[in-house]
Enzyme design. Structure first.
Site, PDB file in Angstrom:
ATOM      1  N   GLY A  11     -79.665  60.667  80.540  1.00 53.42           N
ATOM      2  CA  GLY A  11     -78.683  61.707  80.195  1.00 53.42           C
ATOM      3  C   GLY A  11     -77.230  61.285  80.350  1.00 53.42           C
ATOM      4  N   LYS A  90     -88.921  63.325  71.469  1.00 51.31           N
ATOM      5  CA  LYS A  90     -89.933  64.108  70.738  1.00 51.31           C
ATOM      6  C   LYS A  90     -89.391  64.509  69.378  1.00 51.31           C
ATOM      7  CE  LYS A  90     -93.312  64.594  73.539  1.00 51.31           C
ATOM      8  NZ  LYS A  90     -94.710  64.470  73.189  1.00 51.31           N
ATOM      9  N   ASN A 106     -78.438  63.785  66.007  1.00 51.04           N
ATOM     10  CA  ASN A 106     -79.014  62.787  66.924  1.00 51.04           C
ATOM     11  C   ASN A 106     -78.079  61.589  67.005  1.00 51.04           C
ATOM     12  OD1 ASN A 106     -81.104  61.449  68.496  1.00 51.04           O
ATOM     13  ND2 ASN A 106     -81.539  60.219  66.681  1.00 51.04           N
ATOM     14  N   HIS A 108     -78.080  57.463  67.666  1.00 44.61           N
ATOM     15  CA  HIS A 108     -79.009  56.328  67.664  1.00 44.61           C
ATOM     16  C   HIS A 108     -78.210  55.051  67.958  1.00 44.61           C
ATOM     17  CE1 HIS A 108     -82.712  54.254  66.609  1.00 44.61           C
ATOM     18  NE2 HIS A 108     -81.951  53.359  65.992  1.00 44.61           N
ATOM     19  N   ASP A 149     -85.093  59.426  62.922  1.00 47.80           N
ATOM     20  CA  ASP A 149     -83.877  58.661  62.534  1.00 47.80           C
ATOM     21  C   ASP A 149     -83.625  58.647  61.021  1.00 47.80           C
ATOM     22  OD1 ASP A 149     -83.724  57.950  65.247  1.00 47.80           O
ATOM     23  OD2 ASP A 149     -84.999  56.204  64.936  1.00 47.80           O
ATOM     24  N   GLU A 178     -71.044  54.603  72.870  1.00 46.50           N
ATOM     25  CA  GLU A 178     -71.604  55.916  72.526  1.00 46.50           C
ATOM     26  C   GLU A 178     -70.830  57.041  73.204  1.00 46.50           C
ATOM     27  OE1 GLU A 178     -75.854  56.620  72.924  1.00 46.50           O
ATOM     28  OE2 GLU A 178     -76.264  54.542  72.413  1.00 46.50           O
TER      29      GLU A 178
END
Ligand code: GRF
Length: 196
Positions: A11, A90, A106, A108, A149, A178
């Site tokens: 996290g 998930k 999302n 990646h 993805d 990120e």
């Protein structure tokens, strides 16, 4: 905007989002954290910040939409506007995908569409990038659909791959990138610069 973050492990991206909201760099608030993993440190981070947090082990709900219905109730109860997947391993169920169409994102740790899809998570991604002798890797933020993805790419940033890199050193450098990139792009979403 009210943000829900889904996270399965450490996290640190979640923490970047929480801090970004607290520092006013994102016009939004992390209102709920959902994990599928009871041991996820992401849940501890949420507790430390007094953010409502939920562990929904989707494997324990055999009915097709059972877990989704629970997740939707949680999202509704916090009037969630956008969902951010930050290391969530998930697939998102069809009911949640339908209700939050185009509002699930999302992050990646590579330059999609390369190095994505089933099995491409964690160190596997960085190993593959180094084995292919890529000169660059990076970070991708994309919308989420029913495949891993695979949704529309909304932002990417490059990170150099050094000749001396191991998968671990590359992973560390990408994760650091990120944390700033995420805040920048989520702010663009919450400000309306990126349309939802
Ligand atoms: C990040 O590398 C992200 O790109 C990927 O999962 C990792 C999550 O890291 N989807 P953390 O758990 O937020 O530290």
């Amino acid at each position: 905007m009210n943000i829900a973050v889904f996270a399965s492990h450490n996290g640190s991206d979640l923490q970047a989002l929480i801090d970004g909201c607290k520092d006013g760099k994102i016009k939004g608030k992390v209102c709920a954290v959902i994990s599928n993993n009871p041991d996820a440190y992401a849940l501890e981070r949420a507790k430390n910040e007094n953010i409502d947090n939920y562990c929904i082990n989707t494997n324990l709900y055999p009915g097709k939409d059972e877990a989704d219905e629970i997740i939707l109730k949680i999202l509704d109860s916090h009037s969630i506007d956008i969902i951010f997947l930050a290391g969530y391993l998930k697939k998102i169920g069809t009911l949640v995908l339908k209700k939050y169409e185009d509002r699930i994102f999302n992050i990646h740790p590579a330059l999609l569409p390369k190095y994505g899809g089933k099995g491409m998570y964690g160190m596997n991604v960085h190993k593959a990038v180094i084995e292919a002798k890529e000169k660059f890797s990076g970070v991708t933020i994309h919308r989420v659909n029913e495949e891993y993805d695979d949704g529309d790419i909304i932002a990417q940033t490059y990170v150099d791959v050094l000749e001396t890199d191991t998968p671990e050193s590359l992973a560390d450098r990408i994760l650091e990138r990120e944390h700033t990139f995420l805040v920048e792009i989520v702010n663009d979403i919450t400000c309306g610069k990126i349309k939802i």
